[in-house]
Design a protein around this motif. Structure first.
Motif, mmCIF file in Angstrom:
data_model
loop_
_atom_site.group_PDB
_atom_site.id
_atom_site.type_symbol
_atom_site.label_atom_id
_atom_site.label_comp_id
_atom_site.label_asym_id
_atom_site.label_seq_id
_atom_site.Cartn_x
_atom_site.Cartn_y
_atom_site.Cartn_z
ATOM 1 N N ARG A 61 -10.335 -4.405 1.538
ATOM 2 C CA ARG A 61 -11.211 -4.783 0.604
ATOM 3 C C ARG A 61 -10.502 -5.275 -0.301
ATOM 4 O O ARG A 61 -9.419 -4.882 -1.035
ATOM 5 C CB ARG A 61 -12.026 -3.574 -0.032
ATOM 6 N N SER A 69 2.251 2.088 -3.322
ATOM 7 C CA SER A 69 1.313 2.360 -4.724
ATOM 8 C C SER A 69 1.374 3.764 -4.810
ATOM 9 O O SER A 69 1.355 4.580 -3.834
ATOM 10 C CB SER A 69 0.123 1.549 -4.196
ATOM 11 N N ALA A 126 0.538 -1.064 -0.170
ATOM 12 C CA ALA A 126 0.099 -0.032 0.139
ATOM 13 C C ALA A 126 0.754 1.331 0.019
ATOM 14 O O ALA A 126 0.588 2.183 -0.859
ATOM 15 C CB ALA A 126 -0.866 0.103 1.309
ATOM 16 N N HIS A 141 -9.737 -7.209 -4.176
ATOM 17 C CA HIS A 141 -10.277 -6.926 -5.601
ATOM 18 C C HIS A 141 -9.676 -8.145 -6.413
ATOM 19 O O HIS A 141 -8.542 -8.368 -6.230
ATOM 20 C CB HIS A 141 -9.776 -5.575 -6.025
ATOM 21 N N GLU A 166 -7.276 -3.158 -1.119
ATOM 22 C CA GLU A 166 -7.252 -1.995 -0.566
ATOM 23 C C GLU A 166 -7.384 -1.899 1.043
ATOM 24 O O GLU A 166 -8.122 -2.401 1.622
ATOM 25 C CB GLU A 166 -8.562 -1.108 -1.007
ATOM 26 N N ARG A 175 -3.748 3.400 -1.888
ATOM 27 C CA ARG A 175 -5.293 2.692 -1.617
ATOM 28 C C ARG A 175 -5.061 1.353 -2.516
ATOM 29 O O ARG A 175 -4.318 0.439 -1.852
ATOM 30 C CB ARG A 175 -6.337 3.309 -2.385
ATOM 31 N N GLU A 176 -5.572 1.012 -3.523
ATOM 32 C CA GLU A 176 -5.599 -0.281 -4.147
ATOM 33 C C GLU A 176 -4.289 -0.688 -4.697
ATOM 34 O O GLU A 176 -3.608 0.045 -5.320
ATOM 35 C CB GLU A 176 -6.426 -0.379 -5.264
ATOM 36 N N CYS A 177 -3.740 -1.614 -4.379
ATOM 37 C CA CYS A 177 -2.318 -2.178 -4.787
ATOM 38 C C CYS A 177 -2.078 -3.533 -4.936
ATOM 39 O O CYS A 177 -3.111 -4.552 -4.336
ATOM 40 C CB CYS A 177 -1.245 -1.878 -3.429
#
Length: 312
Positions: A252, A214, A211, A254, A262, A218-220
């Motif tokens: 979260r 990134s 994270a 993905h 995330e 956030r999303e990584c």
């Protein structure tokens, strides 16, 4: 929270949790800590086993503290198997047999030596080897990175430079902080999800590494199989930890197989507060160690005209 005691004599009071957790440069310091932590343990199965579960982590930490406070002339300070079990029980590790097994493991890898007390052979004494103490100095340098980065004016050079005298003094002063440390650990309930699982701390640090590297934090990318291979864990175990973290609303996931993750605000904040709590306790230990190591003022010499010589 612990008070600083007489530390004002050193010119300052201990850092606060908020001073660390809310510092504008916290995320940079957190990444430096993460990089150092993973460099210390990354792809090293021997050292990773020290963190496979909370009991081994606690045994290691308590051992270096009790070892530093051992005084052969004071029985109440002896670093014995019985005393180590008492301290482990204070942290909820109540199985004496499990502690015996962990001690045997540390002895097998050359971290601890066992002998009988010279005046009471019923008592088994423990002594840490130079190998374990050297590793703990490396670990302590990592633990102080956040403080050293955010509060460089406080002078943690002795820790950063792995000074054995500073290391030993901090470990001696940490003994009095153990009850508070046990209480605060129990309060950090968010981290128990990771801390109570084998390899959970490694998974957590790998998550923050991704994270913090990134572009937007956030999303990584986070592939379960890669993380499992890196730390000698099973893919299903890593997947289980991450699914539980998602159920707790820490993260979260993905994509299939956890291809990306995330970190949600709750975990970001819990992590910052947790490191703030740890930083405060470490700073208190550092201040007390600094007072212990400070040169003591010498008594002024008696003026020559005040020295009386007994006459024959």
């Amino acid at each position: 929270m612990l008070q600083g005691g007489g530390m004002e004599m050193l010119g300052r009071v201990p850092v606060t949790v908020e001073e660390v957790a809310d510092h504008p440069d916290y995320l940079r310091a957190r990444k430096l800590y993460c990089d150092s932590f993973l460099a210390l343990f990354d792809r090293n199965p021997f050292l990773i086993r020290l963190l496979t579960d909370s009991s081994r982590y606690l045994l290691f930490t308590l051992s270096v503290i009790l070892n530093a406070n051992h005084d052969g002339d004071r029985r109440e300070t002896w670093f014995s198997v019985g005393r180590l079990k008492q301290q482990m029980a204070a942290f909820g590790m109540t199985s004496p047999r499990h502690v015996d097994h962990l001690i045997e493991r540390m002895q097998a890898v050359g971290f601890v030596e066992i002998s009988h007390a010279p005046r009471d052979r019923r008592v088994k004494l423990l002594r840490l080897t130079d190998r374990m103490l050297a590793h703990d100095r490396e670990w302590m340098a990592t633990d102080y990175i956040i403080l050293d980065t955010l509060c460089p004016r406080n002078g943690y050079a002795g820790v950063r430079n792995r000074d054995p005298a500073v290391h030993a003094a901090i470990r001696r002063q940490s003994l009095a902080l153990l009850p508070e440390g046990a209480r605060l650990l129990c309060e950090q309930t968010d981290f128990l999800l990771f801390f109570s699982r084998p390899g959970g701390l490694m998974v957590l640090e790998a998550l923050f590494e991704a994270a913090l590297s990134s572009p937007d934090g956030r999303e990584c990318p986070f592939v379960f199989g890669d993380v499992a291979h890196r730390f000698g864990l099973s893919r299903s175990h890593v997947r289980g930890v991450m699914q539980d973290a998602e159920a707790a609303r820490f993260i979260r996931l993905h994509g299939r197989g956890g291809r990306a993750v995330e970190i949600l605000p709750r975990l970001w904040r819990s992590d910052a507060i947790g490191h703030g709590v740890g930083a405060r306790l470490r700073d208190i230990a550092f201040l007390r160690a600094s007072a212990e190591l400070a040169p003591q003022p010498c008594a002024p010499a008696e003026p020559a005209d005040r020295v009386w010589v007994k006459q024959a």
